[in-house]
Design a protein around this motif. Structure first.
Motif, mmCIF file in Angstrom:
data_model
loop_
_atom_site.group_PDB
_atom_site.id
_atom_site.type_symbol
_atom_site.label_atom_id
_atom_site.label_comp_id
_atom_site.label_asym_id
_atom_site.label_seq_id
_atom_site.Cartn_x
_atom_site.Cartn_y
_atom_site.Cartn_z
ATOM 1 N N ILE A 7 0.864 -1.188 0.000
ATOM 2 C CA ILE A 7 0.000 0.000 0.000
ATOM 3 C C ILE A 7 0.898 1.235 0.000
ATOM 4 O O ILE A 7 1.682 1.433 0.930
ATOM 5 C CB ILE A 7 -0.907 0.024 1.249
ATOM 6 N N GLY A 8 0.793 2.036 -1.050
ATOM 7 C CA GLY A 8 1.638 3.234 -1.183
ATOM 8 C C GLY A 8 2.665 3.032 -2.282
ATOM 9 O O GLY A 8 3.600 2.255 -2.129
ATOM 10 N N GLY A 10 4.986 5.073 -3.576
ATOM 11 C CA GLY A 10 5.845 6.252 -3.556
ATOM 12 C C GLY A 10 7.303 5.928 -3.794
ATOM 13 O O GLY A 10 7.635 4.928 -4.430
ATOM 14 N N TYR A 11 8.166 6.785 -3.249
ATOM 15 C CA TYR A 11 9.614 6.634 -3.426
ATOM 16 C C TYR A 11 10.135 5.354 -2.789
ATOM 17 O O TYR A 11 11.139 4.807 -3.219
ATOM 18 C CB TYR A 11 10.336 7.835 -2.811
ATOM 19 N N VAL A 12 9.469 4.882 -1.736
ATOM 20 C CA VAL A 12 9.902 3.659 -1.077
ATOM 21 C C VAL A 12 9.181 2.453 -1.669
ATOM 22 O O VAL A 12 9.814 1.502 -2.149
ATOM 23 C CB VAL A 12 9.660 3.741 0.457
ATOM 24 N N ASP A 33 -2.286 2.151 -4.729
ATOM 25 C CA ASP A 33 -2.262 3.525 -4.214
ATOM 26 C C ASP A 33 -3.631 4.152 -4.470
ATOM 27 O O ASP A 33 -4.314 3.782 -5.431
ATOM 28 C CB ASP A 33 -1.162 4.331 -4.932
ATOM 29 N N ILE A 34 -4.001 5.088 -3.593
ATOM 30 C CA ILE A 34 -5.269 5.780 -3.815
ATOM 31 C C ILE A 34 -5.127 6.858 -4.892
ATOM 32 O O ILE A 34 -6.118 7.350 -5.408
ATOM 33 C CB ILE A 34 -5.822 6.433 -2.517
ATOM 34 N N SER A 35 -3.900 7.221 -5.210
ATOM 35 C CA SER A 35 -3.700 8.266 -6.215
ATOM 36 C C SER A 35 -3.737 7.655 -7.619
ATOM 37 O O SER A 35 -2.841 6.913 -8.024
ATOM 38 C CB SER A 35 -2.352 8.963 -5.968
ATOM 39 N N ARG A 38 -0.811 8.685 -9.892
ATOM 40 C CA ARG A 38 0.440 7.984 -9.581
ATOM 41 C C ARG A 38 0.448 6.590 -10.203
ATOM 42 O O ARG A 38 1.430 6.168 -10.807
ATOM 43 C CB ARG A 38 0.610 7.869 -8.069
ATOM 44 N N SER A 85 3.434 1.259 3.055
ATOM 45 C CA SER A 85 4.459 2.232 2.723
ATOM 46 C C SER A 85 3.821 3.563 2.378
ATOM 47 O O SER A 85 4.119 4.170 1.361
ATOM 48 C CB SER A 85 5.257 1.669 1.539
ATOM 49 N N VAL A 86 2.898 3.972 3.244
ATOM 50 C CA VAL A 86 2.214 5.251 3.015
ATOM 51 C C VAL A 86 3.035 6.375 3.643
ATOM 52 O O VAL A 86 3.969 6.120 4.402
ATOM 53 C CB VAL A 86 0.793 5.229 3.617
ATOM 54 N N ASN A 87 2.669 7.605 3.307
ATOM 55 C CA ASN A 87 3.448 8.729 3.841
ATOM 56 C C ASN A 87 3.148 8.980 5.314
ATOM 57 O O ASN A 87 2.027 8.790 5.770
ATOM 58 C CB ASN A 87 3.264 10.002 3.001
ATOM 59 N N TYR A 105 -2.534 8.446 7.684
ATOM 60 C CA TYR A 105 -2.572 7.565 6.505
ATOM 61 C C TYR A 105 -2.359 6.114 6.919
ATOM 62 O O TYR A 105 -2.962 5.199 6.393
ATOM 63 C CB TYR A 105 -1.500 7.973 5.488
ATOM 64 N N SER A 108 -5.509 4.741 8.636
ATOM 65 C CA SER A 108 -6.610 4.400 7.734
ATOM 66 C C SER A 108 -6.246 3.163 6.904
ATOM 67 O O SER A 108 -7.119 2.341 6.612
ATOM 68 C CB SER A 108 -7.037 5.601 6.879
ATOM 69 N N ARG A 342 11.620 17.333 -1.460
ATOM 70 C CA ARG A 342 11.148 17.411 -0.079
ATOM 71 C C ARG A 342 12.284 17.853 0.850
ATOM 72 O O ARG A 342 13.367 17.263 0.833
ATOM 73 C CB ARG A 342 10.566 16.058 0.355
HETATM 74 P P1 ADP Z 1 7.651 7.609 0.640
HETATM 75 O O1 ADP Z 1 8.755 8.538 0.271
HETATM 76 O O2 ADP Z 1 7.678 7.179 2.090
HETATM 77 O O3 ADP Z 1 7.514 6.440 -0.283
HETATM 78 P P2 ADP Z 1 5.474 8.966 -0.722
HETATM 79 O O4 ADP Z 1 4.759 10.205 -0.274
HETATM 80 O O5 ADP Z 1 6.352 9.031 -1.927
HETATM 81 O O6 ADP Z 1 6.285 8.449 0.553
HETATM 82 O O7 ADP Z 1 4.419 7.796 -0.981
HETATM 83 C C1 ADP Z 1 3.370 7.445 -0.169
HETATM 84 C C2 ADP Z 1 2.175 7.018 -1.036
HETATM 85 O O8 ADP Z 1 1.171 6.430 -0.203
HETATM 86 C C3 ADP Z 1 1.487 8.142 -1.802
HETATM 87 O O9 ADP Z 1 1.513 7.872 -3.194
HETATM 88 C C4 ADP Z 1 0.030 8.139 -1.260
HETATM 89 O O10 ADP Z 1 -0.930 8.417 -2.264
HETATM 90 C C5 ADP Z 1 -0.110 6.716 -0.770
HETATM 91 N N1 ADP Z 1 -1.149 6.510 0.251
HETATM 92 C C6 ADP Z 1 -1.355 7.203 1.397
HETATM 93 N N2 ADP Z 1 -2.395 6.684 2.088
HETATM 94 C C7 ADP Z 1 -2.870 5.634 1.385
HETATM 95 C C8 ADP Z 1 -3.927 4.673 1.578
HETATM 96 N N3 ADP Z 1 -4.700 4.702 2.679
HETATM 97 N N4 ADP Z 1 -4.133 3.729 0.620
HETATM 98 C C9 ADP Z 1 -3.333 3.688 -0.477
HETATM 99 N N5 ADP Z 1 -2.311 4.550 -0.708
HETATM 100 C C10 ADP Z 1 -2.074 5.505 0.190
#
Ligand code: ADP
Ligand code: UDX
Length: 480
Positions: A7-8, A10-12, A33-35, A38, A85-87, A105, A108, A342
């Protein structure tokens, strides 16, 4: 087939899962991801993050055992192992604002996992979180479990941006923390088997949950501390005529200290260092350890000092004012080989210069104009110390231009600030740049990337962090 869901994206999450998919063809990996934008980007030719080597890994496995999706619930439901791996940004309001991690995040995501799960799962903390988060998450999961067994593990990620793929291919260590119960140990073993596909056994360290969580915060605090230490010495070098590169080299030759992470700079940035130290500070304060909290705070204070010292150096060298002067900013990302901004020191430096009414022309090979404008129009968040840098006024952003070429940025400029160590800044035609600048022409090298002597021969007045000062700079008023 084992199924993993992360879940997530992102960069990680993105790079880590891509590498797991590459190294474990027998495992199906879904990154959710919810985005929507992305996920669409992960499924396109233009990945949402710039990371050397990442495109290649994704191309090899996408559609085979690596999937990017917005169908969060389905993939979580089907998975045996769920990485989260959410923010986890720093809280900006309420209790612990400015220091504590915002776990909205995370919470949830945990509630959603509990909601949709129909089979036992291992839930893995991947995002950096405060110590004892796993315990809280475990409570959310078990109180909503409907008889399903959740095992929670902490598996912090140590990759650095710009070298993420290399770091994932051959990590110094993989750390897995879990409960000291038979079920906890079994879960550790299951995750260990995933990494054992490519990581030598002796590099996979197992510990209890809280040691794993704290190790991540401590590792980042130690790394940031090294940079603040060398940056503190850089100020003293400038005052005494010593050369910080020579000092760092001599210090780093001691095998007990080692040579890495001793490059003096305009300051560290990135999403982790400041956030994780603030987190550590908050945990210390909550546990009645103000002395320890203050010790770590100092690492951030020196970092802020280094950025404001740089701004003061620029302004004082240029006859104590940059009002109306064009200043070229080369590099905006927080380090080379990433487009991530960031906590980049460039934000504070640019805001400081804008506060003195400079006109900025910014060039970074990987950061978009939109991103730069967004970063510069955001208010600096005050954690708990007086800010030396002037606050931003909305009109000041109009003083910022973003261009796609270093030569364009420097045309007609009075001074150049190098704020990211992109390789291309080493090999620019500085004679050509000098010829098109106002005179005297200044270079302020915040990353010690240019050959200062060569530039001086061309005619530039050069300031390099922690290096002996030009006569010109010595005559200028002392900096704060
Ligand atoms: P990191 O650098 O730790 O990877 P990012 O901000 O790049 O952090 O990535 C975190 C991702 O997690 C984002 O793309 C965000 O949309 C996603 N995210 C946050 N909450 C949720 C959730 N509840 N379900 C799915 N994705 C989520
Ligand atoms: C960091 C940790 O290195 C990584 O293990 C963790 O998982 C996440 O946080 P990252 O922030 O991606 O990684 O990059 P890093 O290479 O650590 O650089 C952080 C900042 O320190 C950058 O702004 C960099 O320019 C600066 N830096 C680094 C210095 O100023 N001097 C140095 O000697 C090294």
């Amino acid at each position: 087939m084992v199924k993993i869901c992360c879940i997530g994206a992102g960069y990680v999450g993105g790079p880590t899962m891509a590498v797991i998919a590459l190294k474990c063809p027998d495992i199906e990996v879904a990154v959710v991801d919810i985005s929507v934008s992305r996920i669409n980007a992960w499924n396109s030719d233009q990945l949402p993050i710039y990371e050397p080597g990442l495109d290649d890994v994704v191309k090899q496995r996408r559609g085979k055992n690596l999937f990017f999706s917005t169908d969060v619930e389905r993939h979580v439901m089907e998975a045996d192992i769920v990485f989260v791996s959410v923010n986890t940004p720093t809280k900006t309001q309420g209790l612990g604002a400015g220091k504590a991690a915002d776990l909205t995040y995370w919470e949830s995501a945990a509630r959603m996992i509990a909601d949709v799960s129909k089979s036992d799962k291992i839930v893995v903390e991947k995002s950096t979180v405060p110590v004892k988060t796993a315990e809280a998450i475990e409570k959310i999961l078990t109180h909503n479990s409907k008889g399903i067994n959740f095992q929670i593990l902490s598996n912090p990620e140590f990759l650095a941006e710009g070298t993420a793929i290399e770091d994932l291919f051959s990590p110094d260590r993989v750390l897995i923390g879990g409960r000291e119960t038979p079920a906890g140990q079994k879960a550790i073993q299951a995750l260990k088997e995933v990494y054992a596909h490519w990581v030598p056994e002796e590099r996979i360290i197992c510990s209890n949950l809280w040691s794993a969580e704290l190790s991540k915060l401590a590792a980042n605090a130690f790394l940031a501390q090294r940079i603040s230490s060398v940056n503190a010495i850089s100020a003293l070098c400038e005052a005494t005529g010593a050369n910080v590169t020579e000092v760092a080299h001599a210090v780093g030759k001691d095998t007990r200290i080692g040579p890495k992470f001793l490059n003096a700079s305009v300051g560290f940035g990135g999403s982790c260092f400041q956030k994780d130290i603030l987190n550590l500070v908050y945990i210390c304060e909550c546990n009645g350890l103000p002395e320890v909290a203050n010790y770590w705070k100092q690492v951030i204070k020196i970092n802020d000092y280094q950025k404001s010292r740089f701004v003061n150096r620029v302004v004082s060298s240029m006859f104590n004012t940059v009002s109306g002067k064009k200043v070229a900013i080369l590099g905006f990302a927080f380090k080379k080989d990433t487009g991530d901004t960031r906590e980049t020191p460039a934000i504070d430096v640019c805001k400081g210069l804008l506060g003195d009414k400079a006109r900025l022309s910014i060039y970074d090979p990987q950061v978009s104009e939109d991103q730069i404008q967004r970063d510069l129009s955001m208010k600096k968040f005050d954690w708990d110390h007086p800010i030396h840098l002037q606050p931003q006024s909305p009109t000041a952003v109009k003083q910022v231009g973003v261009v796609w070429d270093a030569y364009e940025a420097t045309k007609g400029a009075h001074g150049i600030c190098i704020l990211t160590e992109w390789d291309e800044f080493k090999s620019l035609d500085y004679k050509k740049i000098y010829d098109q600048m106002q005179k005297p022409a200044f270079v302020f090298d915040g990353r010690n990337v240019v050959d200062a002597e060569k530039l001086r021969q061309i005619g530039f007045i050069v300031y390099s962090i922690g290096k002996p000062l030009d006569e010109w700079l010595k005559d200028m008023p002392a900096v704060a």
